[in-house]
Design an enzyme around this catalytic site. Structure first.
Site, PDB file in Angstrom:
ATOM      1  N   ASP A 163      -7.547 -36.311  21.672  1.00 23.25           N
ATOM      2  CA  ASP A 163      -7.882 -35.051  22.358  1.00 23.25           C
ATOM      3  C   ASP A 163      -6.760 -34.597  23.293  1.00 23.25           C
ATOM      4  O   ASP A 163      -6.936 -33.667  24.076  1.00 23.25           O
ATOM      5  CB  ASP A 163      -9.218 -35.178  23.121  1.00 23.25           C
ATOM      6  CG  ASP A 163      -9.159 -36.183  24.271  1.00 23.25           C
ATOM      7  OD1 ASP A 163      -8.081 -36.798  24.494  1.00 23.25           O
ATOM      8  OD2 ASP A 163     -10.186 -36.356  24.958  1.00 23.25           O
ATOM      9  N   HIS A 204      -5.259 -36.496  25.657  1.00 19.41           N
ATOM     10  CA  HIS A 204      -5.185 -37.083  27.000  1.00 19.41           C
ATOM     11  C   HIS A 204      -3.996 -38.031  27.140  1.00 19.41           C
ATOM     12  O   HIS A 204      -3.578 -38.665  26.175  1.00 19.41           O
ATOM     13  CB  HIS A 204      -6.499 -37.779  27.404  1.00 19.41           C
ATOM     14  CG  HIS A 204      -6.819 -39.062  26.713  1.00 19.41           C
ATOM     15  ND1 HIS A 204      -7.915 -39.228  25.898  1.00 19.41           N
ATOM     16  CD2 HIS A 204      -6.219 -40.270  26.743  1.00 19.41           C
ATOM     17  CE1 HIS A 204      -7.961 -40.469  25.462  1.00 19.41           C
ATOM     18  NE2 HIS A 204      -6.947 -41.129  25.946  1.00 19.41           N
ATOM     19  N   GLU A 220      -8.407 -36.465  30.854  1.00 19.36           N
ATOM     20  CA  GLU A 220      -9.063 -35.739  29.772  1.00 19.36           C
ATOM     21  C   GLU A 220      -8.793 -34.233  29.895  1.00 19.36           C
ATOM     22  O   GLU A 220      -8.322 -33.771  30.934  1.00 19.36           O
ATOM     23  CB  GLU A 220     -10.570 -36.012  29.817  1.00 19.36           C
ATOM     24  CG  GLU A 220     -10.940 -37.483  29.598  1.00 19.36           C
ATOM     25  CD  GLU A 220     -10.803 -37.940  28.146  1.00 19.36           C
ATOM     26  OE1 GLU A 220      -9.951 -37.398  27.401  1.00 19.36           O
ATOM     27  OE2 GLU A 220     -11.546 -38.860  27.750  1.00 19.36           O
ATOM     28  N   ASP A 223      -4.193 -46.846  33.937  1.00 19.24           N
ATOM     29  CA  ASP A 223      -5.616 -46.568  34.067  1.00 19.24           C
ATOM     30  C   ASP A 223      -6.462 -47.816  33.877  1.00 19.24           C
ATOM     31  O   ASP A 223      -5.945 -48.885  33.526  1.00 19.24           O
ATOM     32  CB  ASP A 223      -6.034 -45.473  33.066  1.00 19.24           C
ATOM     33  CG  ASP A 223      -5.495 -45.714  31.650  1.00 19.24           C
ATOM     34  OD1 ASP A 223      -4.984 -46.814  31.384  1.00 19.24           O
ATOM     35  OD2 ASP A 223      -5.582 -44.799  30.822  1.00 19.24           O
TER      36      ASP A 223
HETATM   37  C1  GLP Z   1      -6.668 -44.856  25.608  1.00 20.93           C
HETATM   38  C2  GLP Z   1      -5.764 -45.034  26.857  1.00 20.93           C
HETATM   39  C3  GLP Z   1      -4.528 -44.205  26.774  1.00 20.93           C
HETATM   40  C4  GLP Z   1      -3.980 -44.315  25.366  1.00 20.93           C
HETATM   41  C5  GLP Z   1      -4.890 -43.646  24.389  1.00 20.93           C
HETATM   42  C6  GLP Z   1      -4.496 -43.833  22.942  1.00 20.93           C
HETATM   43  O1  GLP Z   1      -7.905 -44.336  25.869  1.00 20.93           O
HETATM   44  N1  GLP Z   1      -6.405 -44.812  28.116  1.00 20.93           N
HETATM   45  O2  GLP Z   1      -3.598 -44.626  27.754  1.00 20.93           O
HETATM   46  O3  GLP Z   1      -2.734 -43.677  25.293  1.00 20.93           O
HETATM   47  O4  GLP Z   1      -6.223 -43.957  24.611  1.00 20.93           O
HETATM   48  O5  GLP Z   1      -4.875 -45.074  22.447  1.00 20.93           O
HETATM   49  P1  GLP Z   1      -4.204 -45.734  21.186  1.00 20.93           P
HETATM   50  O6  GLP Z   1      -2.800 -46.016  21.588  1.00 20.93           O
HETATM   51  O7  GLP Z   1      -4.958 -47.001  20.926  1.00 20.93           O
HETATM   52  O8  GLP Z   1      -4.292 -44.752  20.090  1.00 20.93           O
END
Ligand code: GLP
Length: 259
Positions: free
Chosen positions: A135, A137, A142, A66
């Site tokens: 949440d 995702h 989302e 992404d």
């Molecule tokens: C971000 C990314 C995701 C990631 C998630 C968790 O927004 N787009 O790919 O898995 O949030 O982030 P973190 O690994 O920093 O907790």
């Protein structure tokens, strides 16, 4: 069902997954890795740097999940910058073979379709790394995202923007839109590896692994995939109803089974 591996800490998780990446690359030079951003996959990249030392990675290809829309690609928090800094440079990958959705495209309406085509032309993703948002995702899909969704533009939830505000000066700087591989796109990868660490992820992990399969918790899409490995620390595993069973299963795993 997903194989759930409960490890002592994120370093152990990184080593386990990096060993699998190294095994794949040794077996086939042009392996296609699905790359994730966020803090979760960082121990994998750190361990992969060690595991791949001396291995020819010049043909390895990568596709990120992404990207933010409307953020300068040169911004240090654009996922293009993050992937270059955390993955391409330390692992010595060929930057021309590593792709990130183009959140700055003048034709953003069709950028997703082009990205999916590029993944297909590469032969599909062999191993897809995934983190999970609080949440639920995955990628930036989302709650409410269709399980059939393809790479497209999405609107971030307030919760995700608050979670990610730590990377920016304030929440107002966190973009509202993103372009993300769809759940349908992600489910086409041959092996999904979902990682999560810490108490804050415990509900999302319990929902993804053991909850109902529902678009309200996009991570639950992993239950539709035949080859999933979930690697979690004790805190992220703390709300799993069947944790003891997962531990026992992993402890007695037949040696012929890979990750
Ligand atoms: C971000 C990314 C995701 C990631 C998630 C968790 O927004 N787009 O790919 O898995 O949030 O982030 P973190 O690994 O920093 O907790």
């Amino acid at each position: 069902m997903a194989e759930v591996v409960i490890v002592s800490d994120r370093v152990a998780a990184g080593e386990l997954v990096a060993a699998e990446i190294a095994r794949l690359v040794r077996g086939r030079a042009d392996v296609v890795l699905g790359l994730a951003t966020g803090s979760t996959p960082l121990p994998v990249y750190a361990a992969a740097k060690r595991a791949l030392a001396g291995v020819d990675v010049s043909h390895v290809r990568g596709f990120a999940l992404d990207e933010y829309v409307g953020l300068d690609p040169q911004h240090p928090q654009s996922y293009r910058s993050v992937i270059a800094r955390e993955v391409v440079e330390p692992l010595g990958l060929d930057p021309a073979r590593v792709h990130v959705p183009d959140g700055a495209s003048a034709r953003i309406e069709t950028a997703g379709e082009e990205y999916d085509r590029a993944i297909a032309i590469a032969g599909g993703v062999d191993l897809q790394l995934l983190g999970i948002g609080t949440d639920g995702h995955i990628g930036f899909n989302e709650p409410g995202s269709s399980f059939a969704s393809r790479t497209r533009v999405k609107t971030l939830t307030r919760q995700t923007r608050e979670d990610n505000a730590r990377f920016f000066a304030s929440i107002d700087e966190v973009p509202r839109h993103c372009i993300t591989q769809g759940l349908g796109t992600i489910l086409e990868a041959r092996h999904l590896v979902l990682l999560a660490f810490g108490e804050a992820k415990a509900d999302a992990i319990a929902g993804a692994v053991e909850g109902p399969v529902t678009a309200s918790l996009p991570g639950s899409a992993i239950q539709l995939h035949p080859h999933v490995t979930v690697v979690v620390d004790e805190a992220a595993a703390s709300r799993l109803r069947w944790a003891e069973y997962y531990r026992e299963t992993y402890a007695h795993k037949p040696s012929w089974q890979g990750l």
